[in-house]
Design a protein around this motif. Structure first.
Motif, mmCIF file in Angstrom:
data_model
loop_
_atom_site.group_PDB
_atom_site.id
_atom_site.type_symbol
_atom_site.label_atom_id
_atom_site.label_comp_id
_atom_site.label_asym_id
_atom_site.label_seq_id
_atom_site.Cartn_x
_atom_site.Cartn_y
_atom_site.Cartn_z
ATOM 1 N N TYR A 258 0.567 -1.147 -0.068
ATOM 2 C CA TYR A 258 -0.054 0.025 -0.043
ATOM 3 C C TYR A 258 0.711 1.086 -0.003
ATOM 4 C CZ TYR A 258 -4.802 -2.263 0.614
ATOM 5 O OH TYR A 258 -5.756 -2.792 0.271
ATOM 6 N N ARG B 106 0.862 4.315 -2.788
ATOM 7 C CA ARG B 106 0.590 5.541 -2.344
ATOM 8 C C ARG B 106 1.894 6.439 -3.002
ATOM 9 N NH1 ARG B 106 2.925 8.487 1.027
ATOM 10 N NH2 ARG B 106 3.712 6.510 2.378
ATOM 11 N N GLU C 124 1.558 9.418 -5.751
ATOM 12 C CA GLU C 124 2.041 10.828 -5.528
ATOM 13 C C GLU C 124 3.143 11.180 -6.690
ATOM 14 O OE1 GLU C 124 3.788 10.640 -1.715
ATOM 15 O OE2 GLU C 124 1.854 10.657 -0.738
#
Length: 181
Positions: A115, A119, A123
């Motif tokens: 995860y 992420r 980003e």
């Protein structure tokens, strides 16, 4: 010279592998110390590589040294992890993954790392996408400036005013000439 975050994205793997000169290694360490984003990326990548190494060592053990059931469940977990994260599994399969993750500390860590990577990738994609928008806008503006320079650099409103003024002057000249005749 200070390193940028974009440069750090490239250098982190070399730093972890120990493939940097001592001067560059010090710069990387200084950047990691001062930049929370790059520090988080470093910690995640370092942790993942460590876990990967441990997993490879676990797989090298013979079946008599490991619990066959746990090993089989772990393989199922590994094979379905990406699909689980992307919500592509059936409810039954997702439930099996959840149960295994709850009961297995290593699986929880791997899921958390996955995860975190997702992420970070999102980003990075968002940042790159925004940078591309800025670059695209700059290119369009630069192109418009070049076209404007090619047309003698006059703004369309100025061209209209000049045309209007010339028209008024020519008409005024015709009127004055016709009155003097």
């Amino acid at each position: 010279m200070k390193l940028t975050c974009a440069q750090m994205d490239v250098l982190i793997s070399f730093y972890i592998d120990g493939d940097l000169s001592s001067a560059l290694k010090k710069q990387v360490e200084e950047h990691i110390k001062n930049c929370p984003t790059c520090k988080a990326k470093f910690e995640i990548i370092h942790s993942m590589l460590k876990d990967l190494k441990e997993n490879l060592e676990l797989e090298e053990l013979t079946p008599s040294q490991t619990n066959k059931t746990t090993s089989q469940q772990y393989r199922i977990f590994k094979n379905n992890l990406s699909a689980y994260i992307d919500n592509e599994l059936s409810n039954e399969e997702s439930l099996k993954i959840k149960k295994f993750t709850i009961n297995n500390k290593k699986a929880r860590k791997e899921l958390e790392d996955s995860y975190n990577i997702r992420r970070l990738m999102n980003e990075s994609f968002s940042k790159t996408k925004n940078d591309a928008k800025k670059d695209f806008s700059k290119n369009v503006l630069r192109q418009l400036e070049l076209e404007e320079e090619a047309t003698l650099g006059f703004h369309p409103v100025i061209k209209l005013i000049i045309a209007f003024t010339l028209t008024v002057l020519i008409l005024t000249t015709f009127v004055l000439i016709s009155l003097n005749v």
